[in-house]
Every structure is written in C-alpha cells, then in structure tokens.
Design a protein around this motif. Structure first.
Motif, PDB file in Angstrom:
ATOM      1  N   HIS A 110      -4.513   9.379  -1.453  1.00 29.32           N
ATOM      2  CA  HIS A 110      -4.215   9.528  -2.557  1.00 29.32           C
ATOM      3  C   HIS A 110      -3.085   9.832  -3.272  1.00 29.32           C
ATOM      4  CE1 HIS A 110      -5.082  12.896  -5.780  1.00 29.32           C
ATOM      5  NE2 HIS A 110      -6.206  12.965  -5.544  1.00 29.32           N
ATOM      6  N   HIS A 111      -2.674   9.002  -5.055  1.00 33.25           N
ATOM      7  CA  HIS A 111      -2.127   9.008  -5.904  1.00 33.25           C
ATOM      8  C   HIS A 111      -0.832  10.337  -5.568  1.00 33.25           C
ATOM      9  CE1 HIS A 111       1.018   6.603  -8.367  1.00 33.25           C
ATOM     10  NE2 HIS A 111       1.028   7.783  -9.065  1.00 33.25           N
ATOM     11  N   VAL A 112      -1.857  11.330  -6.107  1.00 28.64           N
ATOM     12  CA  VAL A 112      -0.654  12.654  -6.295  1.00 28.64           C
ATOM     13  C   VAL A 112      -0.346  13.266  -5.517  1.00 28.64           C
ATOM     14  CG1 VAL A 112      -1.135  14.816  -7.380  1.00 28.64           C
ATOM     15  CG2 VAL A 112      -2.757  12.947  -8.706  1.00 28.64           C
ATOM     16  N   ALA A 114       0.678  11.881  -2.030  1.00 26.36           N
ATOM     17  CA  ALA A 114       1.319  10.858  -2.123  1.00 26.36           C
ATOM     18  C   ALA A 114       2.973  11.193  -2.461  1.00 26.36           C
ATOM     19  CB  ALA A 114       1.101   9.565  -2.093  1.00 26.36           C
ATOM     20  N   HIS A 115       2.921  11.401  -4.104  1.00 21.18           N
ATOM     21  CA  HIS A 115       3.771  11.598  -4.480  1.00 21.18           C
ATOM     22  C   HIS A 115       4.741  12.733  -3.826  1.00 21.18           C
ATOM     23  CE1 HIS A 115       4.708   9.254  -8.075  1.00 21.18           C
ATOM     24  NE2 HIS A 115       3.691   9.759  -8.684  1.00 21.18           N
ATOM     25  N   VAL A 116       4.147  13.488  -3.436  1.00 20.05           N
ATOM     26  CA  VAL A 116       5.254  15.194  -3.224  1.00 20.05           C
ATOM     27  C   VAL A 116       5.641  14.302  -1.570  1.00 20.05           C
ATOM     28  CG1 VAL A 116       4.357  16.497  -0.990  1.00 20.05           C
ATOM     29  CG2 VAL A 116       3.285  16.607  -3.092  1.00 20.05           C
ATOM     30  N   THR A 320       9.344   8.467 -10.202  1.00 22.92           N
ATOM     31  CA  THR A 320       7.993   7.828 -10.606  1.00 22.92           C
ATOM     32  C   THR A 320       7.648   6.948  -9.266  1.00 22.92           C
ATOM     33  OG1 THR A 320      10.144   6.207 -11.183  1.00 22.92           O
ATOM     34  CG2 THR A 320       9.831   7.306 -13.078  1.00 22.92           C
ATOM     35  N   ASP A 321       6.405   5.757  -9.966  1.00 20.56           N
ATOM     36  CA  ASP A 321       6.134   5.517  -9.332  1.00 20.56           C
ATOM     37  C   ASP A 321       5.712   3.999  -8.180  1.00 20.56           C
ATOM     38  OD1 ASP A 321       3.693   7.021 -10.317  1.00 20.56           O
ATOM     39  OD2 ASP A 321       2.749   5.669 -11.901  1.00 20.56           O
ATOM     40  N   ASN A 322       5.219   4.179  -7.345  1.00 22.97           N
ATOM     41  CA  ASN A 322       6.627   3.467  -6.151  1.00 22.97           C
ATOM     42  C   ASN A 322       5.320   3.580  -4.902  1.00 22.97           C
ATOM     43  OD1 ASN A 322       7.312   4.846  -3.774  1.00 22.97           O
ATOM     44  ND2 ASN A 322       7.731   6.332  -5.576  1.00 22.97           N
TER      45      ASN A 322
END
Ligand code: KG4
Ligand code: ZN
Length: 366
Positions: A110-112, A114-116, A320-322
């Motif tokens: 899950h992208h969000v 993963a940001h964490v 930012t996205d990575n």
C-alpha cells in the motif's frame, strides 16, 4: 534479505533494492514532472504511457546500481494501491511477470503505508549519499502522513498493526498546496514552489482562517484554499466571480510571496496542532512524518519546536514518491505475511490504508 521495490502509482517510475528493510542498495526514480508541468497537473494517460517506456530500464538500473543479479533478489514488492489505475497496472504487471519469470515471492504494498517506511531506511551503499536518520523509529510510533492525496495521523503499534486516528474530510494538504500555487501563478508542483516563495514572504501579512473540525485528530483544508482565493480576489480588487485562472496576472510579486508564506504557515500549523494533540494523548515512543509534504522545511521546524521529542527526518529524496520505501515495507511484509500468487495480484485505485493492516492475518512472526 534483499527486496526489489517497484513503484508506479502516480507520476514517478521507480525501483530500488533494499536489504533487511533498512539498507538502501540502490534508488532509481524517473520523474515525469517535466512532462506534466505544461498541463499544470498529472494527465493519467500520459503518465501510464511514460511508465510503460520507463519501467524496464528503471528496474534494470536499480539492479545494476545495487550490484545485484536476479539470483541475489529474495522478493519483489510492488505498489498495488492506491493510485491512478493505468499507472498502477504498469508496475504490477511488470512485478507479476518478473516474479513468475525469476521465481520470486511477490508482496503487494500500500503506497501510503509505504511512505511511512522511508523513515526505516538508516543505512546506504555508496555512492548513495543521503542524509539518513541514525536509527529506526520504535513503537508505538505516531505517523503524520501528508501527501498529494492523503493527510492522516496514524498510530502504529507494530509493523502492520495500526490505527487511523484522524484524516482530512476534504482536500489533502498537498492538494491544497498545489491548488493555492495555481491561484498565485506559481509553477507545478505547487508544494515546493510555495515553500520556495514563502522564504521571501511575510507569513503574518494575511490573516487566514484555521479550520475547526469535529473529531479530535481530523483535518480540513478546502476552507483554507477558498479563503486564499477570496483574499487574493479582494487584495487585487476583483469580486468573487473573477475566474481564478486569470488571477495570477493581477498578483504582484510581493503579494505572491506574502500569500505563499501566510498560507503555508496556517496549513502547517493545522497539521502540527493535531499532531501535538495526538502526541499528548498517546505518548508515542517515536514520531515520523511521511509523504511529499514531509519534505517541507517549515513543517519540520514547527514540529520539532512543538513536540517534546527528538524527531529524525527522512531525506527529501525519500519523502516524495520512490521505491526505496516500497522495498523497506516489502521486507516487513515478507517477514510477517504470505506472498501473493502473481496471477491473483490486482490493483485497487482507491483503498484506505487501514484496510491493509496485516498483523491480524499474520502467518508467522519471528
Ligand atoms: O507523496 P507524494 O510525492 O505523492 C503522492 O503520493 O501524493 O506527494 C506529492 C505532494 C504534492 O502535492 C506536492 O506539492 C507536495 O507533495 N510537496 C510539498 C513539498 N514537496 C512536495 N508540499 C509542501 N512542501 C514541499 N517542500
Ligand atoms: Zn506518494
């Protein structure tokens, strides 16, 4: 354990190799910002087409930079939700194919969430030269997730075991930055442009309202955005029917930087007020910020000033996205849950993060 992370949910095609959820071996990000800038926002079809062109070269470069062959890779982790459907399809299809071809276990991420996990990367292989936190966060961990699509406060009790404390009822904070930038005539993407303009501006010049939202930890940003629009219209002497896309021509350079600074101060204060309340109520052991807006220096400054805890921040490049964050979370997903058969992996363009907490469906813990 070496995990290849793949990310293509919006306008960045990215791949990275991460060892044991914390050591970054490579980090490749192909940004489409230049392609979308002329339209003032992401065009989904154009994004998907660019992902198709870039996905294989980006993955190959991530393996090369890491000094890895497929034999060295233990698992593949890929973003399957949320995001633009065409963009998600490209990354997941590549991941499914590679998982079958090379016989690797596959973990949907899950992208969000993963940001964490950008905050869990504390080591790197040269020539990577990021300024990383000195240690991984400990649980319970309070996460303020602030991106173009999300504004959430989440309490993590453990990997895959978390509770959503609050979220925005309307616009995400990054979306508000982007929309206010358009009103002021600042270039896309709006977040970094507003942050840069704000450096020259007076943050107390314009009095903008702070939304009072029912629900202790919830946010709202659409009122603030409209307040900026009305204040700009008033300031340049037109009425509320004047089209917002024609406003930039009337705004002076002084007004532009003062509005950027005043908006940024209130948007950030709104976030920090709620984070402070959650901190006082839950006494977390660590606090992290995540998502594109976590790159904002004013947010970092205010948070460190207001919370009685030392906060270590992930480098901008991992906010930012990575795909480094995908590879990091992929390691914990691999340790605590079963892989998904490649043929069963489907994308879910809209999926709340809390629907993915996997601690309750754990197959084994080590
Ligand atoms: O996490 P992200 O890269 O993509 C999403 O998953 O949404 O976040 C993108 C958002 C955009 O709204 C962008 O304007 C904002 O993050 N952003 C910033 C900064 N850098 C990026 N907002 C405020 N200050 C920044 N320095
Ligand atoms: Zn993101």
């Amino acid at each position: 354990m070496k995990v290849l992370g793949i990310e293509s949910s919006c306008d960045e095609t990215a791949a990275a190799v991460v060892e044991d959820g914390k050591r970054l071996l490579s980090n490749v990000v192909h940004s489409q910002i230049d392609i979308h800038a002329e339209y003032g926002g992401v065009v989904p079809e154009v994004a998907a087409r660019s992902h198709i062109e870039m996905i294989n070269p980006v993955i190959n470069k991530a393996l090369d930079d890491a000094g890895c062959t497929w034999d060295d890779i233990d698992a593949i982790a890929v973003t399957y939700a949320p995001g633009l459907i065409g963009s998600l399809l490209v990354g997941t299809l590549a991941a499914r194919t590679l998982a079958v071809l090379h016989g690797k276990p596959l973990y949907p991420i899950h992208h969000v969430e993963a940001h964490v996990y950008a905050n869990f990367i504390t080591e790197q292989q040269s020539p990577l030269d990021l300024t990383l936190p000195s240690k991984q966060p400990t649980f319970p961990m309070l996460a303020l997730i602030v991106s173009g699509g999300h504004s959430q406060l989440v309490l993590f009790r453990d990997h895959g075991d978390y509770e959503l404390l609050g979220q925005t009822g309307d616009d995400a904070v990054g979306e508000a930055f982007d929309k206010v930038a358009k009103i002021l005539g600042l270039p896309y993407p709006g977040g970094p442009s507003i942050a840069k303009a704000a450096l020259e501006g007076d943050a107390y010049k314009y009095q903008l309202p702070k939304a009072r939202v029912q629900g202790s930890y919830d946010f709202s940003f659409s009122g603030l955005k409209t307040a900026v629009l009305r204040a700009v219209q008033r300031e340049v002497g037109v009425d509320f029917t004047y089209p917002s896309h024609q406003l930039p021509e009337l705004v002076s350079e002084r007004q532009r930087v003062d509005f950027a600074a005043s908006f940024q101060r209130i948007a950030i204060e709104t976030l920090v007020d709620k984070a402070e309340k959650a901190f006082q109520d839950f006494h977390p052991d660590s606090v992290v910020i995540a998502g594109g807006v976590a790159a904002n220096q004013e947010l970092r400054r205010q948070l460190s000033e207001r919370l009685p805890i030392t906060i270590e921040y992930a480098p901008m490049q991992l906010c930012t996205d990575n795909a480094a964050m995908i590879g990091a979370l992929g390691y914990y997903a691999a340790r605590h849950s079963a892989p998904t058969p490649p043929q069963d992996l489907e994308v879910i363009p809209s999926l709340s993060m809390t629907k993915t907490a996997w601690k309750s469906v754990v197959k084994e813990t080590t």
